[in-house]
Design a protein around this motif. Structure first.
Motif, PDB file in Angstrom:
ATOM      1  N   HIS A1017     -32.243  23.833  54.267  1.00 57.48           N
ATOM      2  CA  HIS A1017     -32.729  22.780  55.216  1.00 57.48           C
ATOM      3  C   HIS A1017     -32.943  21.525  54.316  1.00 57.48           C
ATOM      4  O   HIS A1017     -33.083  20.272  54.887  1.00 57.48           O
ATOM      5  N   SER A1018     -33.008  21.606  52.949  1.00 55.99           N
ATOM      6  CA  SER A1018     -33.605  20.444  52.217  1.00 55.99           C
ATOM      7  C   SER A1018     -32.492  19.429  52.154  1.00 55.99           C
ATOM      8  O   SER A1018     -31.224  19.892  52.032  1.00 55.99           O
ATOM      9  N   PRO A1019     -32.668  18.178  52.375  1.00 54.04           N
ATOM     10  CA  PRO A1019     -31.528  16.852  52.331  1.00 54.04           C
ATOM     11  C   PRO A1019     -30.858  16.996  50.857  1.00 54.04           C
ATOM     12  O   PRO A1019     -29.675  16.683  50.897  1.00 54.04           O
ATOM     13  N   THR A1020     -31.578  17.549  49.647  1.00 53.45           N
ATOM     14  CA  THR A1020     -31.164  17.415  48.551  1.00 53.45           C
ATOM     15  C   THR A1020     -30.336  18.716  48.137  1.00 53.45           C
ATOM     16  O   THR A1020     -29.998  18.775  46.967  1.00 53.45           O
ATOM     17  N   PHE A1021     -30.115  19.455  49.292  1.00 52.56           N
ATOM     18  CA  PHE A1021     -29.938  20.916  48.787  1.00 52.56           C
ATOM     19  C   PHE A1021     -28.617  21.079  48.069  1.00 52.56           C
ATOM     20  O   PHE A1021     -28.125  21.699  47.029  1.00 52.56           O
ATOM     21  N   ALA A1022     -27.387  20.209  48.370  1.00 54.38           N
ATOM     22  CA  ALA A1022     -26.091  20.299  48.024  1.00 54.38           C
ATOM     23  C   ALA A1022     -26.089  20.113  46.558  1.00 54.38           C
ATOM     24  O   ALA A1022     -25.750  20.849  45.471  1.00 54.38           O
ATOM     25  N   GLU A1023     -26.868  18.840  46.356  1.00 53.00           N
ATOM     26  CA  GLU A1023     -26.944  18.436  44.707  1.00 53.00           C
ATOM     27  C   GLU A1023     -27.513  19.395  43.888  1.00 53.00           C
ATOM     28  O   GLU A1023     -27.374  19.875  42.740  1.00 53.00           O
ATOM     29  N   GLN A1024     -28.877  19.756  44.326  1.00 57.42           N
ATOM     30  CA  GLN A1024     -29.776  20.927  43.620  1.00 57.42           C
ATOM     31  C   GLN A1024     -28.935  22.265  43.537  1.00 57.42           C
ATOM     32  O   GLN A1024     -29.054  22.908  42.349  1.00 57.42           O
ATOM     33  N   TYR A1025     -28.191  22.530  44.708  1.00 58.50           N
ATOM     34  CA  TYR A1025     -27.431  23.873  44.433  1.00 58.50           C
ATOM     35  C   TYR A1025     -26.577  23.926  43.098  1.00 58.50           C
ATOM     36  O   TYR A1025     -26.329  24.718  42.675  1.00 58.50           O
ATOM     37  N   ALA A1026     -25.985  22.617  43.297  1.00 51.44           N
ATOM     38  CA  ALA A1026     -24.543  22.547  42.232  1.00 51.44           C
ATOM     39  C   ALA A1026     -25.299  22.573  40.837  1.00 51.44           C
ATOM     40  O   ALA A1026     -24.831  23.121  39.862  1.00 51.44           O
ATOM     41  N   ARG A1027     -26.653  22.059  40.635  1.00 48.29           N
ATOM     42  CA  ARG A1027     -27.158  22.137  39.302  1.00 48.29           C
ATOM     43  C   ARG A1027     -27.606  23.572  38.881  1.00 48.29           C
ATOM     44  O   ARG A1027     -27.412  23.889  38.105  1.00 48.29           O
ATOM     45  N   VAL A1028     -28.345  24.316  39.998  1.00 52.44           N
ATOM     46  CA  VAL A1028     -28.654  25.723  39.882  1.00 52.44           C
ATOM     47  C   VAL A1028     -27.536  26.491  39.316  1.00 52.44           C
ATOM     48  O   VAL A1028     -27.567  27.243  38.540  1.00 52.44           O
ATOM     49  N   GLN A1029     -26.153  26.162  39.998  1.00 50.66           N
ATOM     50  CA  GLN A1029     -24.918  26.888  39.683  1.00 50.66           C
ATOM     51  C   GLN A1029     -24.450  26.455  38.350  1.00 50.66           C
ATOM     52  O   GLN A1029     -24.346  27.596  37.613  1.00 50.66           O
ATOM     53  N   GLU A1030     -24.633  25.281  37.936  1.00 54.28           N
ATOM     54  CA  GLU A1030     -24.157  24.976  36.690  1.00 54.28           C
ATOM     55  C   GLU A1030     -25.239  25.543  35.426  1.00 54.28           C
ATOM     56  O   GLU A1030     -24.420  26.307  34.765  1.00 54.28           O
ATOM     57  N   ARG A1031     -26.495  25.505  35.750  1.00 53.78           N
ATOM     58  CA  ARG A1031     -27.178  26.001  34.805  1.00 53.78           C
ATOM     59  C   ARG A1031     -26.937  27.700  34.604  1.00 53.78           C
ATOM     60  O   ARG A1031     -27.072  28.164  33.577  1.00 53.78           O
ATOM     61  N   LEU A1032     -27.132  28.356  35.772  1.00 46.82           N
ATOM     62  CA  LEU A1032     -27.282  29.726  35.972  1.00 46.82           C
ATOM     63  C   LEU A1032     -25.875  30.324  35.290  1.00 46.82           C
ATOM     64  O   LEU A1032     -25.726  31.251  34.635  1.00 46.82           O
ATOM     65  N   GLY A1033     -24.773  29.636  35.760  1.00 43.24           N
ATOM     66  CA  GLY A1033     -23.355  29.962  35.407  1.00 43.24           C
ATOM     67  C   GLY A1033     -23.241  29.916  33.920  1.00 43.24           C
ATOM     68  O   GLY A1033     -22.930  30.933  33.078  1.00 43.24           O
ATOM     69  N   MET A1034     -23.914  28.995  33.090  1.00 45.04           N
ATOM     70  CA  MET A1034     -23.932  28.705  31.796  1.00 45.04           C
ATOM     71  C   MET A1034     -24.760  29.713  31.078  1.00 45.04           C
ATOM     72  O   MET A1034     -24.323  30.573  30.313  1.00 45.04           O
ATOM     73  N   GLN A1035     -25.824  30.160  31.781  1.00 42.23           N
ATOM     74  CA  GLN A1035     -26.723  31.287  31.064  1.00 42.23           C
ATOM     75  C   GLN A1035     -26.185  32.661  31.349  1.00 42.23           C
ATOM     76  O   GLN A1035     -26.374  33.252  30.251  1.00 42.23           O
ATOM     77  N   GLU A1036     -25.259  32.903  32.233  1.00 40.41           N
ATOM     78  CA  GLU A1036     -24.667  34.236  32.482  1.00 40.41           C
ATOM     79  C   GLU A1036     -23.670  34.107  31.201  1.00 40.41           C
ATOM     80  O   GLU A1036     -23.420  35.159  30.521  1.00 40.41           O
ATOM     81  N   GLU A1037     -23.007  33.154  31.198  1.00 37.09           N
ATOM     82  CA  GLU A1037     -21.871  32.918  30.006  1.00 37.09           C
ATOM     83  C   GLU A1037     -22.649  33.235  28.781  1.00 37.09           C
ATOM     84  O   GLU A1037     -21.940  34.058  27.720  1.00 37.09           O
ATOM     85  N   LEU A1038     -23.629  32.702  28.627  1.00 36.88           N
ATOM     86  CA  LEU A1038     -24.261  32.695  27.217  1.00 36.88           C
ATOM     87  C   LEU A1038     -25.008  34.253  27.120  1.00 36.88           C
ATOM     88  O   LEU A1038     -24.999  34.662  25.820  1.00 36.88           O
ATOM     89  N   ASP A1039     -25.321  34.833  28.112  1.00 36.79           N
ATOM     90  CA  ASP A1039     -25.861  36.227  27.931  1.00 36.79           C
ATOM     91  C   ASP A1039     -24.768  37.087  27.622  1.00 36.79           C
ATOM     92  O   ASP A1039     -24.741  38.103  26.723  1.00 36.79           O
ATOM     93  N   LYS A1040     -23.583  36.711  28.188  1.00 40.75           N
ATOM     94  CA  LYS A1040     -22.516  37.504  27.869  1.00 40.75           C
ATOM     95  C   LYS A1040     -21.991  37.411  26.460  1.00 40.75           C
ATOM     96  O   LYS A1040     -21.843  38.573  25.839  1.00 40.75           O
ATOM     97  N   LEU A1041     -21.936  36.345  25.967  1.00 37.80           N
ATOM     98  CA  LEU A1041     -21.443  36.032  24.690  1.00 37.80           C
ATOM     99  C   LEU A1041     -22.608  36.568  23.716  1.00 37.80           C
ATOM    100  O   LEU A1041     -22.211  37.301  22.484  1.00 37.80           O
TER     101      LEU A1041
END
Length: 1247
Positions: A1017-1041
């Motif tokens: 319900h947060s107004p900045t949800f979309a933008e913040q979610y994209a950030r979380v997705q980017e950061r955690l996606g990178m983190q997952e790739e980093l862990d895999k490597l």
């Protein structure tokens, strides 16, 4: 003056006594009274009284006598008494108690010379560094040399030298870098003017000064990207589009490639340096190939200019590939030379040996086979003179500059820190394709990994397809370039024929199948078939049909061989090597040629005198062995046999006669092609099938090429002839084609963990077994450098990302992300299970309505029109409804794509007029199968749609069939806007497997939980979610490597832990991994180390006589099954039972620790077929009688006893470590007992 007589001490007198205080020489007077029954006070404060200055004589004599009874003979007492007197007369040396070894000198002398004349002016004292380093505590080449006795083989308490390419030093080691190893800084403090010149170089970087002025707007903007705040709506669209471009973040790099400097970073110099160097370095890193193929197509014209005075000159002009290799050797580079047999690879080895003699360094030449080592010893000895040989049983001039040895010996020298390694310049590996050998291939890998940095590597191999990949691996572990020189050219081209003759009439029936240029001639093949068919049909006409089995009788064989050899000797095509893949067949074929005589009387005389001279060293009885007598008769007629069952000395006689051209026909097995470099004029294949230990199979292309390559002698024959016999019928054309023109076998890693390897690495703290595993060829697919570079980049990008807002409404954002990710994974797994199941595919038939989700469509309804028949990548052609204008999948797809995380089931309904598109969908695009089906006419729809894709029909209205289907889909979508009923995998499709049931339950729970999150319900949800997705996606790739780079991903790691468990439970290493006494003993032993060490520690050999222990240990070497049951003594039988019970125990322990081998297999590798033979041989029975005791061939027996001697030596070493001198001397006696007569005759090549 009168003498005073003192009365004897009475009870009333003062008790005086002296007490020595310590060993300083101070005494104290003791005066206090003693009671009568008390013993005298001690004479010294030392706990055991004064140290004895000389040993008690009685104990010494006892000790001497017990250790060596012959020392004090019982009968000859006079001599014994003289000896005894010698022992009794002795001087007391108290000083010897204080003797200690001198500490190493901390300084040495250095010479001061006149720089112009070189005259000695003075000596100065210089302080030495690293004086405390020794072979027991350091891997460095700076360490002190060990004692001379250990300089050749090293000692198993020595550290090895640091293997090349292993640069993981500890912090302390890095800090302790000595002046000798100082790194030159190529940036600062460079000298600019060379001595004697007025001006010099200016090393300052001109570009960097000017760079400060340039400010480049693009780079400024890009750094403010995340600060500029666009309006949220635009931002969302922007995000949707940009997510695809995320990895291209640092835009400045592209400008930097254009040569512009990144001006923003100039604020701090360190940053500037990073920015300026990062890109070019990365480029170099990526392109850094360790293996460099050398072009050998163009001639090497400037060879003599570049090497005006070569280290070695040949009487012939070198080929291009040889010249290229020599140039690389002159530059001290490592090379991999892959060429056919007899192409002249030895030239490369000879040049390396000559170079090392010129440089006064050493070369080691290793070969896989002992026979090959002996031959090379003779060849190189004639060429260079200063050559030594080290094999298991021979050691000739070990101080020579070129040492020839087997790979196993080089491995133990490397592990044991032999001093030879210090002076080593080249190691030459001959026949590297032997690395494919399942049993011994691992040794090559170990040696390549363990070689220190200063040693250059020369690899000689037959042609292999993956030479570059293999060299890339060596280059990567050694951090040095390997130049790959491979040539497919044969100096003598080969012609391959099929031969169908079997009588004087048909003896000319030879058909060419493959000409010298490599063209496969089918005409020859069909001609051979016709010739064979014609004969059988004629035969059938007169005598009825003949049996058409594969196996031919001995008479038929004989007819074929006689006609072929007559034909060949008429055409002067001898010498011939006939490859036969069974030892008995070799012998039978040779025996069947009793009527053939291929030698002239002059040749007969030469053969006779050579044979007699060679065997003159044998004892009388040994000269009359049946094998020697039969071979002598065969040889006189120019025929010989060569396989592992032939006595080694006979084999050498045959090889020498063959290379002189006196043996005209040689029946040999495959080993002849592997080791012995003896080309012939013609090669004949008796058959193209062989038994490889598990079953019969056709020859592999690599094996065929290796054997066929023996045909054609350089400088003597224009072409070599290869003949394949067609005895029963003509071989299948496909088989022949694959075998002659197929790719040779690729080099494959046979790396496996052995206990010896683990123990050898564990005893040195600085080396880890995981390092060895990581560097093995089997792990060569791990491109750790590229991965580590990626890790660095990812970490950098992660740091530059803006922090996440997780306050207030957004506090559960991260959990939301994890839930969505789990939901996505579960949905995909369910989809996969559904679509791979039979009922799922049944449901996905023509007319089924489905929900489509992909880049272009979000929850759009579609109907299936066609299903492809391809089971692997199945596709569905479907008609899907969409917005007008989005038929092609426009760039700015529906807004929903920005929220792939919002798991709404709301169906897509067009806002404007409804349009449609026909697309091929993959399985993952179908997100749900609905319960509805529609009646459609697929062909009409597809034809109509395709027609309207052409430009001239583009504006036509859609056909009736399409309109109806589209209307139906639109009606369904509008009727169920919140989502349509779908087929449930468990209830409707009847998928009852545990995973599917669990997944569908989890899916329900996850979908429910999504509604409870606040962050949506947060107004900045979309933008913040994209950030979380980017950061955690990178983190997952980093862990895999990070996992891939870590030791945890090594394929052999589980097995390593299992083997460590075995070693710990047997107490070879303690829980901390330190090697114990048992482990030290096992390091000495090269094969079956666990069994042998256990037997030693259980004293299993102590009850046996020397000849019995030798017989018992033969089970570690002998590998064949025998038909004859050996007759052995009772004590020996007990020994056998004991060995089997120990083996059973170890086998079960291994199985309990998780190693795959079963206890039965482990016990089954020990064969006791030769125990009786060895027992009788050690007791002095002549060889002729021994050969009667068993069905094993003479050559095998000899080789087995020779290898047994090496095992006895190892046991003797082990006994010395344990301190069991009795066992040591027993092994010595056993060794002496078997080292006699024909078994240990020195090789003809070595003297």
């Amino acid at each position: 003056m009168e003498r005073i007589d003192l009365p004897s001490v009475g009870p009333t007198d003062l008790p005086l006594s002296l007490l020595e205080m310590g060993c300083s020489g101070r005494f104290e007077l003791i005066t206090h009274p003693l009671s009568i029954d008390q013993p005298l006070p001690p004479q010294s404060t030392l706990p055991h009284g004064l140290p004895p200055t000389s040993v008690n004589l009685e104990t010494e004599v006892e000790k001497q006598f017990l250790r060596d009874p012959a020392w004090l003979p019982i009968h000859d007492t006079d001599a014994a008494f003289q000896k005894f007197l010698k022992v009794t007369h002795r001087d007391v040396h108290v000083d010897s108690l204080l003797h200690c070894f001198p500490s190493s000198l901390h300084s040495g002398l250095s010479v001061v010379r006149d720089p112009t004349t070189g005259m000695l002016l003075d000596f100065t004292e210089v302080l030495l560094e690293d004086t405390d380093l020794s072979a027991k505590n350091s891997l460095s080449l700076q360490r002190q040399p060990g004692p001379p006795s250990e300089s050749l083989r090293g000692s198993n308490t020595n550290y090895p030298f640091l293997p090349g390419g292993m640069d993981e030093l500890t912090l302390e080691q890095i800090k302790k870098k000595s002046e000798l190893e100082e790194d030159i800084d190529f940036e600062n403090g460079l000298l600019q003017v060379p001595p004697g010149l007025k001006t010099g170089m200016d090393f300052t970087d001109k570009d960097t000064k000017t760079a400060k002025a340039e400010v480049n707007l693009m780079s400024l903007l890009s750094t403010f990207d995340d600060i500029i705040d666009l309006q949220p709506e635009a931002e969302e669209k922007e995000k949707g589009r940009d997510s695809g471009e995320a990895p291209k973040l640092p835009r400045t790099n592209s400008l930097e490639d254009l040569g512009l400097k990144d001006a923003v970073a100039t604020s701090s110099t360190s940053e500037k340096k990073k920015a300026a160097t990062s890109k070019p370095e990365e480029g170099q890193e990526e392109n850094k190939k360790w293996a460099i193929p050398v072009n050998i197509t163009s001639p090497c014209d400037d060879f003599y200019k570049r090497i005006p005075n070569p280290a070695f000159k040949w009487p012939f002009e070198l080929d291009v590939f040889q010249k290229q290799a020599v140039l690389k050797l002159e530059a001290h580079e490592s090379v991999f030379v892959a060429a056919h047999t007899s192409a002249g690879k030895t030239v490369v080895a000879e040049y390396a040996i000559a170079l090392s003699q010129k440089h006064m360094t050493r070369t080691i030449y290793t070969s896989p086979i002992k026979a090959l080592s002996n031959q090379k010893f003779r060849d190189f000895k004639n060429t260079f003179g200063d050559v030594g040989l080290l094999t298991g049983d021979v050691q000739l001039s070990p101080e020579a500059s070129c040492l020839i040895m087997t790979t196993e010996i080089l491995r133990s020298m490397l592990y044991n820190g032999s001093e030879v390694i210090r002076d080593l310049e080249w190691v030459i590996f001959d026949e590297v394709h032997y690395i494919n050998d399942a049993e011994r291939g691992v040794v090559w890998e170990e040696v390549l990994i363990m070689l220190p940095d200063h040693v250059s590597i020369i690899l000689l191999s037959a042609t292999v397809p993956n030479a570059v990949e293999f060299s890339e691996w060596i280059g990567r572990i050694k951090k040095r370039h390997i130049y790959v020189i491979s040539t497919m050219k044969r100096p003598v081209p080969l012609e391959h024929y099929l031969y169908t003759g079997n009588s004087t009439k048909t003896q000319k029936e030879m058909f060419m199948l493959l000409d010298a240029t490599g063209n496969f001639l089918t005409t020859g093949y069909y001609a051979a078939i016709d010739a064979k068919k014609e004969r059988t049909s004629k035969h059938a006409q007169s005598f009825g049909t003949k049996n058409t089995s594969q196996n031919t009788s001995a008479n038929q064989d004989r007819a074929v061989w006689l006609s072929l050899l007559h034909f060949l000797s008429q055409r002067q095509q001898t010498p011939v090597v006939a490859f036969t893949f069974s030892r008995t067949r070799c012998d039978e074929n040779a025996r069947s040629l009793a009527s053939m005589d291929l030698t002239s009387s002059v040749e007969k005389a030469e053969i006779h005198s050579f044979f007699q001279k060679s065997l003159s060293r044998l004892r009388g009885g040994d000269r009359q062995l049946p094998q020697i007598l039969t071979m002598r008769d065969l040889l006189k007629r120019g025929i010989a046999v060569h396989h592992s069952g032939i006595l080694p000395i006979l084999k050498e006689v045959i090889e020498m006669l063959f290379s002189r051209g006196l043996v005209k026909v040689l029946f040999a097995t495959e080993t002849f092609a592997m080791g012995v470099n003896m080309p012939a004029r013609t090669v004949v294949f008796d058959s193209i099938r062989k038994h490889d230990g598990t079953g019969f199979r056709n020859l592999l292309p690599g094996e065929y090429i290796q054997m066929a390559g023996r045909a054609g002698r350089r400088g003597l024959d224009a072409t070599g002839t290869v003949i394949i016999l067609c005895k029963s019928g003509v071989h299948d054309m496909g088989d022949l084609h694959v075998m002659m023109l197929g790719k040779p076998t690729v080099l494959q890693s046979q790396f496996r963990l052995t206990y010896t390897m683990i123990l050898n690495l564990l005893r040195v703290e600085a080396l880890r077994v995981t390092d060895m595993m990581r560097r093995s060829f089997s792990e060569s697919h791990r491109d750790t450098q590229a991965q580590e570079k990626k890790i660095r980049q990812l970490k950098k990008t992660l740091l530059s990302l803006p922090p996440l807002e997780t306050e207030g409404q957004l506090s559960d954002l991260v959990t939301y992300y994890h839930t969505v990710t789990e939901l996505r994974i579960t949905t995909e797994a369910l989809q996969r299970a559904t679509l791979e199941s039979v009922s799922g595919l049944k449901a996905l038939s023509v007319g089924r309505v489905i929900v489509v989700n992909n880049k272009q469509h979000l929850n759009a309804l579609g109907v299936i029109l066609q299903v492809s028949s391809d089971a692997v990548n199945r596709t569905f052609t479907a008609l899907i409804i969409c917005e007008k204008g989005n038929e092609e999948g426009g760039e700015n797809g529906p807004d929903g794509i920005a929220f792939p995380h919002l798991y709404n089931t709301a169906l897509f309904t067009p806002e404007g007029p409804c349009s449609h598109t026909v697309q091929k969908l993959k399985l993952q695009d179908v997100s749900a199968i609905t319960v509805k089906t529609l009646k459609v006419i697929p062909d009409r729809i597809i034809d109509n749609y395709n027609k309207r894709q052409q430009p001239r029909f583009r504006n036509d209205p859609p056909g009736q069939a399409i309109s109806t289907a589209t209307q139906e889909l639109l009606r369904l979508a509008e009727a169920n806007p919140g989502g349509i009923a779908t087929l449930d995998p468990v209830n409707d499709l009847q998928l009852k497997s545990v995973n599917v049931v669990e997944d569908s339950m989890r899916l329900r729970v996850l979908r429910e939980s999504l509604k409870e999150f606040n962050c949506i319900h947060s107004p900045t949800f979309a933008e913040q979610y994209a950030r979380v997705q980017e950061r955690l996606g990178m983190q997952e790739e980093l862990d895999k490597l990070l996992f891939l780079v870590s030791d945890q991903s090594l394929s052999l790691l589980p097995e390593y832990h299992q083997r460590i468990k075995v070693l710990q439970s047997l107490q070879y290493v303690d829980s901390g991994g330190a090697v114990q006494l048992k482990g030290r003993v096992a390091c000495q032993i090269s094969s079956h180390e666990l069994l042998l060490t256990e037997l030693l520690f259980e004293n299993a050999l102590s009850t046996l006589a020397p000849e019995e222990s030798a017989a018992l240990l033969s089970c570690l070497i002998f590998t064949q099954n025998t038909q004859v049951e050996p007759h052995i003594t009772n004590t020996l039988q007990e020994g056998v039972d004991r060995v089997l019970s120990v083996a059973q125990r170890i086998g079960e322990l291994q199985r309990d620790c998780g190693i795959a081998q079963s206890a039965e297999d482990f016990v089954g590798q020990f064969k006791f077929g030769l125990t009786e033979v060895v027992y009788c041989w050690a007791r002095g029975m002549p060889f002729a009688e021994i050969a009667q005791l068993t069905d094993v061939q003479e050559g095998t027996v000899v080789r087995c006893i020779q290898r047994l001697d090496e095992v006895l030596k190892e046991v003797r070493q082990a006994a010395r470590i344990i301190g069991d001198s009795v066992l040591g001397s027993k092994m010595e006696r056993a060794s002496l007992a078997i080292r006699r007569d024909i078994v240990f005759t020195a090789s003809l090549y070595t003297h």
